[in-house]
Design an enzyme around this catalytic site. Structure first.
Site, PDB file in Angstrom:
ATOM      1  N   TYR A  26       0.838  -1.202   0.000  1.00  0.00           N
ATOM      2  CA  TYR A  26       0.000   0.000   0.000  1.00  0.00           C
ATOM      3  C   TYR A  26       0.879   1.261   0.000  1.00  0.00           C
ATOM      4  CZ  TYR A  26      -2.819   3.801   1.895  1.00  0.00           C
ATOM      5  OH  TYR A  26      -3.402   5.031   2.097  1.00  0.00           O
ATOM      6  N   SER A 108      -2.595  13.900   7.744  1.00  0.00           N
ATOM      7  CA  SER A 108      -3.570  13.576   6.698  1.00  0.00           C
ATOM      8  C   SER A 108      -4.982  13.493   7.267  1.00  0.00           C
ATOM      9  CB  SER A 108      -3.198  12.216   6.087  1.00  0.00           C
ATOM     10  OG  SER A 108      -4.297  11.666   5.391  1.00  0.00           O
ATOM     11  N   GLN A 129      -3.897  18.403   6.349  1.00  0.00           N
ATOM     12  CA  GLN A 129      -4.328  18.140   4.967  1.00  0.00           C
ATOM     13  C   GLN A 129      -5.798  17.742   4.946  1.00  0.00           C
ATOM     14  OE1 GLN A 129      -4.761  14.558   3.778  1.00  0.00           O
ATOM     15  NE2 GLN A 129      -5.762  15.445   1.982  1.00  0.00           N
ATOM     16  N   TYR A 131      -9.385  16.870   2.312  1.00  0.00           N
ATOM     17  CA  TYR A 131     -10.033  16.625   1.013  1.00  0.00           C
ATOM     18  C   TYR A 131     -11.405  17.292   1.042  1.00  0.00           C
ATOM     19  CZ  TYR A 131      -6.699  12.795   0.171  1.00  0.00           C
ATOM     20  OH  TYR A 131      -5.576  12.051  -0.038  1.00  0.00           O
ATOM     21  N   THR A 157      -5.836  18.957  -0.759  1.00  0.00           N
ATOM     22  CA  THR A 157      -5.404  18.072  -1.850  1.00  0.00           C
ATOM     23  C   THR A 157      -6.453  18.038  -2.946  1.00  0.00           C
ATOM     24  OG1 THR A 157      -4.119  16.793  -0.288  1.00  0.00           O
ATOM     25  CG2 THR A 157      -4.664  15.716  -2.371  1.00  0.00           C
ATOM     26  N   LYS A 257      -2.486  21.177  -2.974  1.00  0.00           N
ATOM     27  CA  LYS A 257      -1.560  20.065  -3.250  1.00  0.00           C
ATOM     28  C   LYS A 257      -2.109  19.200  -4.384  1.00  0.00           C
ATOM     29  CE  LYS A 257       0.568  16.042  -0.964  1.00  0.00           C
ATOM     30  NZ  LYS A 257      -0.190  14.891  -1.444  1.00  0.00           N
ATOM     31  N   HIS A 281       0.843  13.098  -6.460  1.00  0.00           N
ATOM     32  CA  HIS A 281       0.399  12.224  -5.368  1.00  0.00           C
ATOM     33  C   HIS A 281       1.310  10.994  -5.246  1.00  0.00           C
ATOM     34  CE1 HIS A 281      -3.327  12.113  -2.772  1.00  0.00           C
ATOM     35  NE2 HIS A 281      -2.818  10.940  -2.460  1.00  0.00           N
ATOM     36  N   ARG A 284       0.463   7.829  -7.345  1.00  0.00           N
ATOM     37  CA  ARG A 284      -0.619   6.948  -6.880  1.00  0.00           C
ATOM     38  C   ARG A 284      -1.945   7.250  -7.544  1.00  0.00           C
ATOM     39  NH1 ARG A 284       1.012   4.730  -2.073  1.00  0.00           N
ATOM     40  NH2 ARG A 284      -0.996   4.645  -1.015  1.00  0.00           N
TER      41      ARG A 284
HETATM   42  C1  FNR Z   1       0.057   9.401   0.285  1.00  0.00           C
HETATM   43  N1  FNR Z   1      -0.213  10.694  -0.150  1.00  0.00           N
HETATM   44  C2  FNR Z   1      -1.273  11.384   0.396  1.00  0.00           C
HETATM   45  N2  FNR Z   1      -1.504  12.681   0.046  1.00  0.00           N
HETATM   46  C3  FNR Z   1      -2.519  13.382   0.597  1.00  0.00           C
HETATM   47  O1  FNR Z   1      -2.693  14.548   0.255  1.00  0.00           O
HETATM   48  N3  FNR Z   1      -3.320  12.792   1.534  1.00  0.00           N
HETATM   49  C4  FNR Z   1      -3.170  11.513   1.932  1.00  0.00           C
HETATM   50  O2  FNR Z   1      -3.900  11.011   2.783  1.00  0.00           O
HETATM   51  C5  FNR Z   1      -2.117  10.753   1.334  1.00  0.00           C
HETATM   52  N4  FNR Z   1      -1.916   9.454   1.680  1.00  0.00           N
HETATM   53  C6  FNR Z   1      -0.805   8.777   1.199  1.00  0.00           C
HETATM   54  C7  FNR Z   1      -0.541   7.486   1.646  1.00  0.00           C
HETATM   55  C8  FNR Z   1       0.609   6.834   1.227  1.00  0.00           C
HETATM   56  C9  FNR Z   1       0.902   5.466   1.738  1.00  0.00           C
HETATM   57  C10 FNR Z   1       1.501   7.470   0.343  1.00  0.00           C
HETATM   58  C11 FNR Z   1       2.774   6.799  -0.099  1.00  0.00           C
HETATM   59  C12 FNR Z   1       1.216   8.734  -0.133  1.00  0.00           C
HETATM   60  C13 FNR Z   1       0.715  11.379  -1.063  1.00  0.00           C
HETATM   61  C14 FNR Z   1       1.847  12.027  -0.269  1.00  0.00           C
HETATM   62  O3  FNR Z   1       1.371  13.086   0.513  1.00  0.00           O
HETATM   63  C15 FNR Z   1       2.946  12.585  -1.201  1.00  0.00           C
HETATM   64  O4  FNR Z   1       2.361  13.392  -2.191  1.00  0.00           O
HETATM   65  C16 FNR Z   1       3.772  11.489  -1.854  1.00  0.00           C
HETATM   66  O5  FNR Z   1       3.991  10.420  -0.962  1.00  0.00           O
HETATM   67  C17 FNR Z   1       5.109  12.056  -2.311  1.00  0.00           C
HETATM   68  O6  FNR Z   1       5.867  11.093  -2.968  1.00  0.00           O
HETATM   69  P1  FNR Z   1       7.038  10.231  -2.266  1.00  0.00           P
HETATM   70  O7  FNR Z   1       7.845  11.150  -1.399  1.00  0.00           O
HETATM   71  O8  FNR Z   1       6.328   9.169  -1.480  1.00  0.00           O
HETATM   72  O9  FNR Z   1       7.775   9.700  -3.442  1.00  0.00           O
END
Ligand code: FNR
Length: 384
Positions: A26, A108, A129, A131, A157, A257, A281, A284
């Site tokens: 995940y 988050s 953060q 939504y 976000t 974001k 993101h 993802r």
């Molecule tokens: C996220 N990200 C994310 N972003 C956000 O705005 N709210 C969220 O709840 C989440 N949840 C989340 C869970 C997991 C497991 C990951 C890996 C990522 C995105 C996160 O904030 C961020 O944009 C990325 O993780 C940046 O990339 P790197 O540093 O993981 O490569």
């Protein structure tokens, strides 16, 4: 096993050993064939810093100022949903480390620990953060809860009003969708094979709820129920008018974001955002989009110095941070690196990770000829 982990890869390996497969995937995975996920890392990796010598670098400084806050280095812990499933009350641990290192922690909406629990760590304000939910009453109440707990920086976000298709999560049946045997394998057996996690997080790390939203989804009692509630609340109709609406209800700084396109950045500026996070993101959401490293200079050229830019996705070292500054960012967010380090080695792990980042940054600043992080510009990179 390394005695002392140093790099993000070391911590990733440690997290892989410690976490049940479904949870590791995940965090580690992305959308689709994970092309964007790989590009995020590769595009920072392939940038080349210049090396300039004999310039008295006895006083390098990683400090910067961002939106009125002093940061000991331009690194912010990104919002991570379900963080508290990877390490016991992970959000609380991360906030403690961020405070001690002088950098911001972003909580988050989908965190395990609620804002009230994280706020109890210290007087230092967290970033929060959010939504957009269909029920705007919940959005307004979340804003109130955040403000009441000292939050002034709202990270809103905008790239998750539909959820990316993440093949690993589908295969693992993370949020349901598997039969009895699938559940047994990805749940019970996976957990039993990871006893340290099972004791630390499974037994001692509860309650395993989405703490911030639990009160709005009282019928939910397992993580898949919360995920289903969130899915039902994500609002695909969100548009710029909603951001204008949000702006009128939030008097602190508003940071959008998930902006990747220069025109969207201009619109963010026009609607009153105080900063944006250039982000896909973490690969993802929409697989096949360009990396932050690729889009950041275009966004920077469009908006100029008036709109502070934060970039994330694929930052894996202090050198990457300096590269991001050179491309036009004021600061970066890191996501997977912080959660891997906590999952693998707890607070000491995250502290170690950040120390290594800072050390790397100091070296990169000194030897690229830009001793002050706040003064790095594009000429720190070799032109291609
Ligand atoms: C996220 N990200 C994310 N972003 C956000 O705005 N709210 C969220 O709840 C989440 N949840 C989340 C869970 C997991 C497991 C990951 C890996 C990522 C995105 C996160 O904030 C961020 O944009 C990325 O993780 C940046 O990339 P790197 O540093 O993981 O490569």
């Amino acid at each position: 096993m390394n005695l002392v982990p140093a790099s993000v890869s070391d911590f990733r390996l440690g997290a892989e050993r410690r976490l049940p497969r479904t949870l590791f995937d995940y965090v580690d995975g992305g959308a689709g064939a994970e092309v964007t996920l790989k590009d995020n890392v590769a595009d920072f990796e392939k940038l080349r810093l210049g090396q300039r010598v004999l310039r008295d670098i006895s006083n390098t400084s990683t400090e910067i100022e961002l939106l009125g806050e002093k940061l000991s280095m331009p690194v912010i812990l990104a919002p991570i949903g379900m963080g508290g499933m990877m390490a016991r009350r992970a959000e609380v641990q991360a906030k403690r480390v961020a405070d001690s290192m002088g950098i911001p922690f972003t909580l988050s909406t989908m965190a395990i620990c609620p804002i009230e629990e994280v706020a109890a760590v210290s007087q230092v304000p967290m970033w929060f953060q959010l939504y957009m939910f269909r029920d705007r009453g919940i959005v307004l109440e979340m804003l109130e809860r955040a403000a009441a707990h000292g939050v002034t920086k709202l990270v809103f976000t905008v790239d998750l009003n539909v959820v990316g298709t993440r093949y690993r999560d589908i295969r693992n049946g993370l949020f349901g969708g598997t039969d009895f045997w699938g559940k047994l394998r990805s749940g019970f057996i996976d957990y039993a094979l990871h006893p340290r996690w099972a004791l630390d997080v499974g037994v001692k790390g509860g309650p395993h709820k989405f703490g911030n939203i639990a009160k709005y989804s009282p019928a939910a009692n397992a993580l898949p129920d919360y995920a289903a509630w969130v899915q039902s609340q994500l609002d695909a109709s969100v548009n710029w008018d909603d951001i204008a609406w949000l702006r009128t209800h939030w008097s602190g700084e508003l940071i959008l974001k998930g902006i990747l396109d220069p025109n969207d950045a201009l619109q963010a500026q026009a609607v009153g955002a105080d900063a944006v996070v250039v982000s896909n993101h973490g690969g993802r959401q929409l697989d096949g989009v360009a990396s932050g490293a690729e889009m950041l200079p275009r966004v920077a050229d469009a908006v100029g110095a008036a709109l502070p830019l934060i970039v994330d996705g694929g930052i894996r070292s202090g050198q990457d941070v300096v590269k991001a500054l050179a491309l036009g960012a004021r600061a970066v967010m890191i996501g997977r690196p912080w959660i891997f380090s906590l999952a693998a080695h707890g607070e000491a792990g995250l502290r170690q990770l950040l120390k290594v980042f800072k050390g790397d940054m100091n070296t990169a600043l000194g030897l690229s000829g830009f001793p002050q992080a706040s003064k790095v510009d594009r000429s720190a990179l070799l032109e291609k």
